[in-house]
Scaffold this motif. Structure first.
Motif, PDB file in Angstrom:
ATOM      1  N   LEU A  54      26.514  31.861  40.623  1.00  0.00           N
ATOM      2  CA  LEU A  54      26.371  30.834  39.598  1.00  0.00           C
ATOM      3  C   LEU A  54      25.731  31.384  38.328  1.00  0.00           C
ATOM      4  O   LEU A  54      25.784  30.745  37.268  1.00  0.00           O
ATOM      5  CB  LEU A  54      25.634  29.605  40.144  1.00  0.00           C
ATOM      6  CG  LEU A  54      24.202  29.742  40.635  1.00  0.00           C
ATOM      7  CD1 LEU A  54      23.197  29.636  39.510  1.00  0.00           C
ATOM      8  CD2 LEU A  54      23.915  28.660  41.689  1.00  0.00           C
ATOM      9  N   CYS A  55      25.119  32.583  38.440  1.00  0.00           N
ATOM     10  CA  CYS A  55      24.648  33.286  37.244  1.00  0.00           C
ATOM     11  C   CYS A  55      25.739  34.144  36.620  1.00  0.00           C
ATOM     12  O   CYS A  55      25.513  34.808  35.602  1.00  0.00           O
ATOM     13  CB  CYS A  55      23.442  34.165  37.588  1.00  0.00           C
ATOM     14  SG  CYS A  55      21.909  33.253  37.898  1.00  0.00           S
ATOM     15  N   GLY A  56      26.930  34.163  37.242  1.00  0.00           N
ATOM     16  CA  GLY A  56      28.052  34.904  36.700  1.00  0.00           C
ATOM     17  C   GLY A  56      28.196  36.309  37.230  1.00  0.00           C
ATOM     18  O   GLY A  56      28.988  37.096  36.700  1.00  0.00           O
ATOM     19  N   ARG A  57      27.473  36.657  38.309  1.00  0.00           N
ATOM     20  CA  ARG A  57      27.521  38.001  38.879  1.00  0.00           C
ATOM     21  C   ARG A  57      28.356  38.014  40.151  1.00  0.00           C
ATOM     22  O   ARG A  57      28.257  37.098  40.961  1.00  0.00           O
ATOM     23  CB  ARG A  57      26.113  38.498  39.197  1.00  0.00           C
ATOM     24  CG  ARG A  57      25.216  38.698  37.980  1.00  0.00           C
ATOM     25  CD  ARG A  57      23.845  39.169  38.423  1.00  0.00           C
ATOM     26  NE  ARG A  57      22.920  39.348  37.333  1.00  0.00           N
ATOM     27  CZ  ARG A  57      22.349  40.501  36.997  1.00  0.00           C
ATOM     28  NH1 ARG A  57      22.636  41.599  37.686  1.00  0.00           N
ATOM     29  NH2 ARG A  57      21.485  40.578  35.994  1.00  0.00           N
ATOM     30  N   GLY A  58      29.127  39.067  40.341  1.00  0.00           N
ATOM     31  CA  GLY A  58      29.913  39.214  41.559  1.00  0.00           C
ATOM     32  C   GLY A  58      31.379  39.404  41.263  1.00  0.00           C
ATOM     33  O   GLY A  58      31.801  39.562  40.111  1.00  0.00           O
ATOM     34  N   ASP A  59      32.189  39.393  42.309  1.00  0.00           N
ATOM     35  CA  ASP A  59      33.626  39.574  42.143  1.00  0.00           C
ATOM     36  C   ASP A  59      34.228  38.395  41.366  1.00  0.00           C
ATOM     37  O   ASP A  59      33.793  37.245  41.525  1.00  0.00           O
ATOM     38  CB  ASP A  59      34.303  39.685  43.499  1.00  0.00           C
ATOM     39  CG  ASP A  59      34.109  41.062  44.135  1.00  0.00           C
ATOM     40  OD1 ASP A  59      33.372  41.887  43.543  1.00  0.00           O
ATOM     41  OD2 ASP A  59      34.688  41.308  45.213  1.00  0.00           O
ATOM     42  N   PRO A  60      35.229  38.655  40.541  1.00  0.00           N
ATOM     43  CA  PRO A  60      35.771  37.606  39.671  1.00  0.00           C
ATOM     44  C   PRO A  60      36.237  36.358  40.404  1.00  0.00           C
ATOM     45  O   PRO A  60      36.073  35.242  39.897  1.00  0.00           O
ATOM     46  CB  PRO A  60      36.928  38.306  38.955  1.00  0.00           C
ATOM     47  CG  PRO A  60      36.535  39.746  38.928  1.00  0.00           C
ATOM     48  CD  PRO A  60      35.820  39.984  40.232  1.00  0.00           C
ATOM     49  N   ASP A  61      36.844  36.522  41.605  1.00  0.00           N
ATOM     50  CA  ASP A  61      37.353  35.335  42.295  1.00  0.00           C
ATOM     51  C   ASP A  61      36.216  34.436  42.766  1.00  0.00           C
ATOM     52  O   ASP A  61      36.299  33.203  42.674  1.00  0.00           O
ATOM     53  CB  ASP A  61      38.263  35.725  43.460  1.00  0.00           C
ATOM     54  CG  ASP A  61      37.596  36.615  44.494  1.00  0.00           C
ATOM     55  OD1 ASP A  61      36.589  37.283  44.161  1.00  0.00           O
ATOM     56  OD2 ASP A  61      38.082  36.657  45.649  1.00  0.00           O
ATOM     57  N   LEU A  62      35.129  35.019  43.263  1.00  0.00           N
ATOM     58  CA  LEU A  62      33.988  34.224  43.718  1.00  0.00           C
ATOM     59  C   LEU A  62      33.287  33.544  42.543  1.00  0.00           C
ATOM     60  O   LEU A  62      32.918  32.367  42.621  1.00  0.00           O
ATOM     61  CB  LEU A  62      33.013  35.108  44.491  1.00  0.00           C
ATOM     62  CG  LEU A  62      33.507  35.607  45.851  1.00  0.00           C
ATOM     63  CD1 LEU A  62      32.580  36.693  46.390  1.00  0.00           C
ATOM     64  CD2 LEU A  62      33.606  34.458  46.858  1.00  0.00           C
ATOM     65  N   VAL A  63      33.093  34.288  41.473  1.00  0.00           N
ATOM     66  CA  VAL A  63      32.459  33.708  40.283  1.00  0.00           C
ATOM     67  C   VAL A  63      33.318  32.588  39.716  1.00  0.00           C
ATOM     68  O   VAL A  63      32.815  31.509  39.361  1.00  0.00           O
ATOM     69  CB  VAL A  63      32.189  34.797  39.227  1.00  0.00           C
ATOM     70  CG1 VAL A  63      31.687  34.172  37.922  1.00  0.00           C
ATOM     71  CG2 VAL A  63      31.166  35.810  39.742  1.00  0.00           C
TER      72      VAL A  63
END
Length: 306
Positions: free
Chosen positions: A156-165
């Motif tokens: 929810l802070c915008g970090r991680g793999d694109p599909d999860l974000v």
């Protein structure tokens, strides 16, 4: 007249390797959580509405993926949660200020909750207080387990793999408007990521002191100058594991319930609490009635801070 409270259940344990949390929303209702909320003195007369559960089937599925267990299933239910939350709190054009009570389920529920808040009120800016014995700030590149329930704060802070974000509509919060409370069991890379981020951190020991609560108040008053409200994500495992709470991953030396209440009241006194969510509960693991009553007390602290 206090704004209504709308309950949304998120029956999922898809984020990890243990079953149990998918039964928690129904289990807490069966233990009388709704009635407990209505009977809390600070919530007397408040309209508490139950909007039912997000459709998630199955609620748990074993998955050996070392990077992101049940990635597709999680990416599928988070938008459904967003839409249910947005429809639930956005009724009457959102003019009644309905507040959100999420019942999890694992902590991925909070990513969907934030997406729903933003969808319902797209012009609003929100802060988040993440209460958890764990950081939940991993990504598929840093996780040692592949458990996505260890990633939603980052998502929810915008970090991680694109599909999860993208499934969480991230970022739904700016890191300078976010804080971790009670975190004590952090993976090394996760700890480094948090330390180098703009996320504030308040440890369990610190929160038990006057100085610690004063620090929380200072952070909250600063954040309140730039946001419209705060969502309080509360994994019940941040409470002291020695106290018999029915949680999935108990940890020793956590927060006393009274300390958690005090911290939440400080936050809610500084800015409106637009939502609160108890998660991380497995009722078979401890004292279920005590845990339900504790969740009601914490919700009262969020929604009736005075």
């Amino acid at each position: 007249m206090a704004a209504p409270i709308a309950i949304v259940g998120v029956p999922t344990a898809l984020g990890g390797h243990l079953s149990g949390m998918e039964f928690t929303p129904a289990g807490l209702r069966a233990l009388g959580l709704v009635e407990m909320l209505r009977s809390r003195p600070g919530l007397a007369g408040v309209d508490v509405r139950d909007a039912g559960d997000v459709a998630i089937e199955p609620g748990f599925r074993p998955d050996p993926d070392p990077r992101a267990k049940n990635r597709a299933e999680i990416c599928a239910f988070l938008p459904r949660e967003r839409d249910l939350v947005a429809a639930t709190i956005g009724g009457a054009g959102g003019t009644d200020g309905t507040r959100l009570l999420i019942i999890g389920g694992d902590c991925t529920a909070h990513a969907g909750a934030m997406a729903g808040l933003r969808a319902a009120r797209p012009d609003a800016r929100y802060a988040i207080a993440w209460f958890d014995a764990h950081g939940d700030f991993n990504t598929p590149d840093t996780t040692p387990s592949g458990n996505v329930w260890g990633m939603p704060f980052a998502m929810l802070c915008g970090r991680g793999d694109p599909d999860l974000v993208a499934a969480a509509d991230g970022p739904t919060v700016m890191e300078q408007d976010a804080a971790l409370f009670g975190g004590q069991v952090l993976d090394e890379t996760e700890s480094r990521m948090l330390a180098s981020s703009r996320v504030a951190q308040f440890g369990a020991g610190m929160l038990g002191t006057k100085a610690g609560l004063a620090a929380v108040e200072g952070w909250a008053r600063s954040v309140a100058t730039r946001v419209d409200g705060i969502y309080i994500a509360f994994d019940m495992d941040c409470l002291d594991g020695a106290e018999g709470w029915a949680v999935t991953m108990p940890e020793p030396d956590g927060l006393a319930l009274e300390t958690a209440e005090a911290a939440i009241r400080v936050l809610a006194a500084a800015m409106p609490a637009v939502g609160f969510g108890p998660t991380g509960v497995t009722l078979a693991n401890g004292d279920g009635p005590k845990t339900a009553a504790g969740a009601a007390r914490l919700a009262e602290a969020a929604f009736a801070p005075a």
